[in-house]
Design a protein around this motif. Structure first.
Motif, PDB file in Angstrom:
ATOM      1  N   ILE A 179       0.805  -1.061  -0.129  1.00  0.00           N
ATOM      2  CA  ILE A 179      -0.163  -0.097   0.107  1.00  0.00           C
ATOM      3  C   ILE A 179       1.075   1.285  -0.026  1.00  0.00           C
ATOM      4  O   ILE A 179       1.714   1.244   0.814  1.00  0.00           O
ATOM      5  CB  ILE A 179      -0.859   0.030   1.161  1.00  0.00           C
ATOM      6  CG1 ILE A 179      -1.719  -1.126   1.317  1.00  0.00           C
ATOM      7  CG2 ILE A 179      -1.748   1.319   1.237  1.00  0.00           C
ATOM      8  CD1 ILE A 179      -2.678  -1.178   2.393  1.00  0.00           C
ATOM      9  N   THR A 180       0.732   2.031  -0.812  1.00  0.00           N
ATOM     10  CA  THR A 180       1.523   3.303  -1.011  1.00  0.00           C
ATOM     11  C   THR A 180       0.524   4.525  -0.718  1.00  0.00           C
ATOM     12  O   THR A 180      -0.527   4.863  -1.429  1.00  0.00           O
ATOM     13  CB  THR A 180       2.142   3.470  -2.423  1.00  0.00           C
ATOM     14  OG1 THR A 180       2.719   2.326  -2.804  1.00  0.00           O
ATOM     15  CG2 THR A 180       3.019   4.755  -2.411  1.00  0.00           C
ATOM     16  N   ASP A 181       0.877   5.226   0.403  1.00  0.00           N
ATOM     17  CA  ASP A 181      -0.264   6.485   0.766  1.00  0.00           C
ATOM     18  C   ASP A 181       0.219   7.578   0.246  1.00  0.00           C
ATOM     19  O   ASP A 181       1.405   7.975   0.169  1.00  0.00           O
ATOM     20  CB  ASP A 181      -0.319   6.570   2.080  1.00  0.00           C
ATOM     21  CG  ASP A 181      -1.413   7.285   2.791  1.00  0.00           C
ATOM     22  OD1 ASP A 181      -2.228   7.831   1.779  1.00  0.00           O
ATOM     23  OD2 ASP A 181      -1.408   7.800   3.926  1.00  0.00           O
ATOM     24  N   GLU A 182      -0.447   8.482  -0.170  1.00  0.00           N
ATOM     25  CA  GLU A 182      -0.060   9.712  -0.921  1.00  0.00           C
ATOM     26  C   GLU A 182       0.667   9.554  -2.151  1.00  0.00           C
ATOM     27  O   GLU A 182       1.937  10.032  -2.078  1.00  0.00           O
ATOM     28  CB  GLU A 182       0.491  10.736  -0.056  1.00  0.00           C
ATOM     29  CG  GLU A 182      -0.583  11.361   0.876  1.00  0.00           C
ATOM     30  CD  GLU A 182      -1.896  12.121   0.103  1.00  0.00           C
ATOM     31  OE1 GLU A 182      -1.490  12.604  -0.991  1.00  0.00           O
ATOM     32  OE2 GLU A 182      -2.725  11.756   0.942  1.00  0.00           O
ATOM     33  N   GLN A 183       0.084   8.610  -3.029  1.00  0.00           N
ATOM     34  CA  GLN A 183       1.077   7.939  -3.903  1.00  0.00           C
ATOM     35  C   GLN A 183       1.855   8.762  -4.822  1.00  0.00           C
ATOM     36  O   GLN A 183       2.837   8.787  -5.307  1.00  0.00           O
ATOM     37  CB  GLN A 183       0.260   6.962  -4.710  1.00  0.00           C
ATOM     38  CG  GLN A 183      -0.732   7.278  -5.511  1.00  0.00           C
ATOM     39  CD  GLN A 183      -0.613   7.785  -6.923  1.00  0.00           C
ATOM     40  OE1 GLN A 183       0.509   7.302  -7.502  1.00  0.00           O
ATOM     41  NE2 GLN A 183      -1.165   8.734  -7.560  1.00  0.00           N
ATOM     42  N   ASP A 215      -0.185  -7.755  -4.491  1.00  0.00           N
ATOM     43  CA  ASP A 215      -1.235  -6.790  -4.780  1.00  0.00           C
ATOM     44  C   ASP A 215      -0.843  -5.550  -4.580  1.00  0.00           C
ATOM     45  O   ASP A 215      -0.003  -5.204  -3.316  1.00  0.00           O
ATOM     46  CB  ASP A 215      -2.616  -7.231  -4.178  1.00  0.00           C
ATOM     47  CG  ASP A 215      -3.275  -8.585  -4.740  1.00  0.00           C
ATOM     48  OD1 ASP A 215      -3.043  -8.819  -6.084  1.00  0.00           O
ATOM     49  OD2 ASP A 215      -3.857  -9.367  -3.891  1.00  0.00           O
ATOM     50  N   VAL A 216      -1.452  -4.457  -5.280  1.00  0.00           N
ATOM     51  CA  VAL A 216      -0.877  -2.967  -5.072  1.00  0.00           C
ATOM     52  C   VAL A 216      -2.105  -2.067  -4.739  1.00  0.00           C
ATOM     53  O   VAL A 216      -3.021  -2.404  -5.631  1.00  0.00           O
ATOM     54  CB  VAL A 216       0.096  -2.634  -6.218  1.00  0.00           C
ATOM     55  CG1 VAL A 216       0.253  -1.297  -5.977  1.00  0.00           C
ATOM     56  CG2 VAL A 216       1.071  -3.493  -6.568  1.00  0.00           C
ATOM     57  N   LEU A 217      -2.065  -1.382  -4.051  1.00  0.00           N
ATOM     58  CA  LEU A 217      -3.070  -0.430  -3.652  1.00  0.00           C
ATOM     59  C   LEU A 217      -2.599   1.052  -3.275  1.00  0.00           C
ATOM     60  O   LEU A 217      -1.462   1.113  -2.565  1.00  0.00           O
ATOM     61  CB  LEU A 217      -3.852  -0.753  -2.284  1.00  0.00           C
ATOM     62  CG  LEU A 217      -5.128   0.163  -1.847  1.00  0.00           C
ATOM     63  CD1 LEU A 217      -6.195   0.245  -2.751  1.00  0.00           C
ATOM     64  CD2 LEU A 217      -5.620  -0.339  -0.426  1.00  0.00           C
ATOM     65  N   PHE A 218      -2.762   1.813  -4.249  1.00  0.00           N
ATOM     66  CA  PHE A 218      -2.267   3.401  -3.884  1.00  0.00           C
ATOM     67  C   PHE A 218      -3.368   4.116  -3.286  1.00  0.00           C
ATOM     68  O   PHE A 218      -4.658   3.760  -3.729  1.00  0.00           O
ATOM     69  CB  PHE A 218      -2.060   3.945  -5.576  1.00  0.00           C
ATOM     70  CG  PHE A 218      -0.910   3.109  -6.198  1.00  0.00           C
ATOM     71  CD1 PHE A 218       0.302   3.229  -5.775  1.00  0.00           C
ATOM     72  CD2 PHE A 218      -1.195   2.669  -7.375  1.00  0.00           C
ATOM     73  CE1 PHE A 218       1.327   2.689  -6.626  1.00  0.00           C
ATOM     74  CE2 PHE A 218      -0.505   1.644  -8.101  1.00  0.00           C
ATOM     75  CZ  PHE A 218       0.767   1.879  -7.725  1.00  0.00           C
ATOM     76  N   MET A 219      -2.972   4.863  -2.357  1.00  0.00           N
ATOM     77  CA  MET A 219      -3.991   5.845  -1.730  1.00  0.00           C
ATOM     78  C   MET A 219      -3.624   7.228  -1.953  1.00  0.00           C
ATOM     79  O   MET A 219      -2.445   7.470  -1.844  1.00  0.00           O
ATOM     80  CB  MET A 219      -4.066   5.338  -0.379  1.00  0.00           C
ATOM     81  CG  MET A 219      -4.460   4.098   0.083  1.00  0.00           C
ATOM     82  SD  MET A 219      -4.896   3.768   1.713  1.00  0.00           S
ATOM     83  CE  MET A 219      -3.817   4.465   2.577  1.00  0.00           C
ATOM     84  N   THR A 220      -4.610   7.957  -2.289  1.00  0.00           N
ATOM     85  CA  THR A 220      -4.403   9.538  -2.151  1.00  0.00           C
ATOM     86  C   THR A 220      -5.624  10.168  -1.648  1.00  0.00           C
ATOM     87  O   THR A 220      -6.734  10.048  -1.975  1.00  0.00           O
ATOM     88  CB  THR A 220      -4.003  10.025  -3.711  1.00  0.00           C
ATOM     89  OG1 THR A 220      -3.798  11.424  -3.517  1.00  0.00           O
ATOM     90  CG2 THR A 220      -5.392   9.778  -4.693  1.00  0.00           C
ATOM     91  N   ALA A 221      -5.457  11.310  -0.882  1.00  0.00           N
ATOM     92  CA  ALA A 221      -6.208  12.136  -0.550  1.00  0.00           C
ATOM     93  C   ALA A 221      -6.516  13.624  -1.291  1.00  0.00           C
ATOM     94  O   ALA A 221      -7.025  14.559  -0.749  1.00  0.00           O
ATOM     95  CB  ALA A 221      -5.851  12.635   0.942  1.00  0.00           C
TER      96      ALA A 221
END
Length: 682
Positions: free
Chosen positions: A384-388, A407-413
């Protein structure tokens, strides 16, 4: 070997070592790179009549020199060259600044053509260049203006492009398939390149630009769709078969009910985890929408399936916050979790790496420290990458490669309008949390002028007396002569004088060492500091529920998305919260931005507006963001073309002919497809 459009630029005459270095700095390595180094604007150099030009217009005027040129020097390297020129029955003054060598080209009684800026009040021309007298009305057209640097001039680039085109025009490939050329009425790529560099009319540049933009977008989208097909290839991913009952129990144990949007997104992500297809998903959620909880559920599911997971975030402050909240959530459960950052002591780091490699750790949280060479996972199942957008493509890739197709999950606000997210991040599935948790009190936002700052200070004081804390954000750290903005150091000193000794004021900025930042942040979290003066280093993820007031100085210097991110640092507790924008906008766009901020707290509404007002650059962050960078295309202004390119690419990538037919050879080469096996075709 015959010559090729991919030959190095050194095949062209006049490209020696020094010039080659200057070309490399501009990203020009091959002949094709040179031909694709398009002008960023054009100057109309057609000769105009005095009667048809407007004040401050850049024009070419042609007439007779009626006075000798007079050169006046006023300081080192500063000089002015003035002469008079007769055009029909009028006589105008022409002035050149700091080009003394032009004196030898100006002779009384001779005809001359000068390109410059017209001053209608003074009836004078500030010259930029002399075009000579031979310029004829019919042959003068548009002059191409290129990005250049100290090592290479505009004229040299144009000469090299002219030479390259003459030698290589027959070898310019047609990359867009013929059926799409016909469908979208696009000119040939060779004609488009020629017209981009040597246009004779505005209509011609429009046609050329249409073709070049579509090709850029189409090649990008083909790369994305091929990548997506590879990512989705059956058997490529790892099925994480967690126990559904255990996961439900974990969700039920959370201290609050998930919103409907969170439930939908959890189903999408957990559904992907169980499949042997490779997850490649972007999770968007507005500030405070609860992305961390969704990430925690995915981390728990991965651990339950006996796989490890990694959570990479851009700052140590954010990494520590994630660690704190996840430790609380996982406390009664057997989920082993560790934190790895640049500040982790050597002994602790060694222990963490040993446990990680042995499979004794389930979840590793950290910064860029996670992608260092000696970080080795036992069986990485989820990344998981936060603020990708804060990480470069290569950094994210290195982390992925620490496992066998995790598995890859990108997160962004940073909310990006859905259509744009789906198109710009064409290789990802997109999940959106478009609902805030119940009970969140909207942040009251007001806009005030700098002259009213005394009132703002009083307002902050009333909040401090209630036991709350405040942020004061400034755009710069120190004085800048070029920008009239309040710097953090200056404001910090003023606020210290105003509030201390009753209330303590702290300072936080990007030039401080990580340990110093951490110490200041820790004091603010513990309420040992009541006011924190900061640059935008606190923009992402900082969580201090007791902070209720956010003051943003020179707010018109920030984009809407960034203002929204900053505003999201308050309103994280149960108290009423406030955001005060201090700004004196100089134009309508700045005023519009301030008004919009006071009218809505919906990040998606703001992101749509930000696109309208500023374009995509600010949404996606810097060039290293992994968001597409195009030479000519603009993903906002040319969104229709971007969407069309995506739709066509999505269709073509599923046709076997694309992978085998000679018709698509140029396209395959441009995309760099060598390995057909991984794409699901025999």
């Amino acid at each position: 070997m015959g010559k090729s459009i991919y030959d190095p630029v050194t095949v062209l005459p006049q490209v020696g070592a020094k010039r080659l270095e200057a070309l490399h700095q501009l990203g020009i390595f091959t002949v094709l790179d040179l031909l694709s180094h398009y002008p960023f604007r054009y100057e109309d150099i057609q000769v105009k009549d005095l009667s048809e030009i407007e004040d401050q217009e850049k024009v070419t005027l042609k007439g007779d020199v009626v006075s000798e040129a007079v050169l006046t020097r006023f300081g080192p390297k500063k000089n002015r060259l003035v002469f008079r020129m007769a055009i029909d029955h009028a006589v105008i003054a022409v002035t050149f600044f700091n080009q003394p060598y032009l004196k030898s080209k100006i002779h009384a009684g001779e005809e001359i053509a000068v390109f410059g800026k017209w001053d209608d009040k003074r009836k004078s021309l500030t010259g930029m260049k002399i075009l000579g007298a031979q310029i004829e009305q019919e042959e003068a057209g548009f002059e191409s203006i290129y990005s250049a640097n100290k090592g290479i001039k505009q004229k040299t680039i144009l000469n090299l492009v002219t030479e390259a085109f003459a030698r290589y025009e027959e070898l310019i490939p047609e990359i867009i398939p013929a059926y799409l050329k016909e469908k979208y009425r696009l000119i040939s790529h060779r004609d488009a390149i020629y017209a981009m560099h040597f246009p004779t009319s505005e209509e011609q540049t429009k046609q050329a630009r249409r073709e070049v933009v579509f090709e850029e977008f189409f090649v990008f989208q083909m790369k994305m769709q091929v990548l997506r097909k590879q990512e989705k290839a059956v058997g490529k991913g790892t099925a994480l078969t967690y126990n559904v009952a255990d996961l439900r129990r974990f969700i039920a144990s959370l201290p609050f009910e998930l919103t409907n949007a969170q439930k939908r997104v959890v189903n999408e992500i957990c559904g992907d985890l169980r499949k042997s297809l490779h997850m490649h998903r972007l999770l968007q959620g507005d500030v405070g929408s609860g992305k961390t909880i969704v990430a925690a559920i995915a981390l728990f599911a991965t651990s339950n399936a006996d796989f490890q997971s990694a959570l990479m975030v851009p700052t140590e402050i954010l990494a520590e916050q994630h660690m704190e909240s996840l430790v609380q959530l996982f406390d009664p459960l057997e989920v082993r979790i560790a934190l790895l950052t640049g500040s982790t002591k050597t002994k602790m780091r060694r222990e963490i790496l040993t446990e990680l490699a042995n499979g004794e750790l389930d979840v590793l949280i950290g910064t860029h420290a996670l992608i260092q060479e000696d970080v080795s996972f036992h069986n990485l199942g989820l990344v998981i990458t936060d603020e990708q957008h804060r990480f470069g493509v290569n950094q994210r890739k290195i982390l992925r490669e620490k496992g066998d197709h995790p598995d890859v999950l990108f997160m962004t606000a940073t909310p990006i309008p859905r259509t744009l997210a789906i198109t710009a991040y064409g290789e990802m599935d997109v999940s959106i949390i478009d609902e805030l948790p119940a009970g969140r009190i909207p942040i009251e936002t007001t806009w005030t002028r700098p002259k009213n700052f005394e009132h703002t200070l009083h307002f902050i004081e009333t909040q401090l007396r209630k036991g709350s804390q405040a942020y004061v954000i400034c755009p710069l750290i120190e004085e800048s002569e070029s920008l009239d903005v309040k710097n953090a150091t200056d404001i910090y000193e003023k606020l210290q004088a105003y509030y201390e000794p009753n209330f303590q004021v702290g300072l936080l900025h990007g030039k401080m060492k990580p340990a110093e930042k951490e110490a200041v942040m820790e004091r603010f979290k513990k309420n040992q500091l009541q006011v924190l003066v900061s640059t935008t280093v606190i923009e992402v993820g900082v969580n201090v529920p007791n902070a209720t007031t956010m003051v943003i100085y020179d707010a018109d210097r920030f984009g809407l998305s960034q203002l929204h991110q900053l505003r999201g640092r308050v309103g994280r507790g149960t108290k009423e919260s406030y955001c005060i924008l201090v700004a004196n906008p100089k134009n309508d766009t700045g005023i519009e931005r301030m008004k919009i901020m006071t009218e809505t707290t919906d990040g998606f509404v703001l992101s749509e507006k930000d696109l309208e007002l500023r374009g995509a650059g600010d949404l996606f962050g810097s060039k290293q963001s992994g968001a597409p960078e195009f030479k000519v295309g603009d993903i906002i202004g040319d969104f229709g073309a971007l969407e069309a390119a995506r739709n066509e690419a999505a269709l073509l990538v599923n046709q076997e002919a694309f992978y085998v037919s000679p018709d698509y050879q140029s396209l395959r080469r441009e995309i760099g497809i060598e390995n057909m096996d991984s794409l699901g075709f025999d």
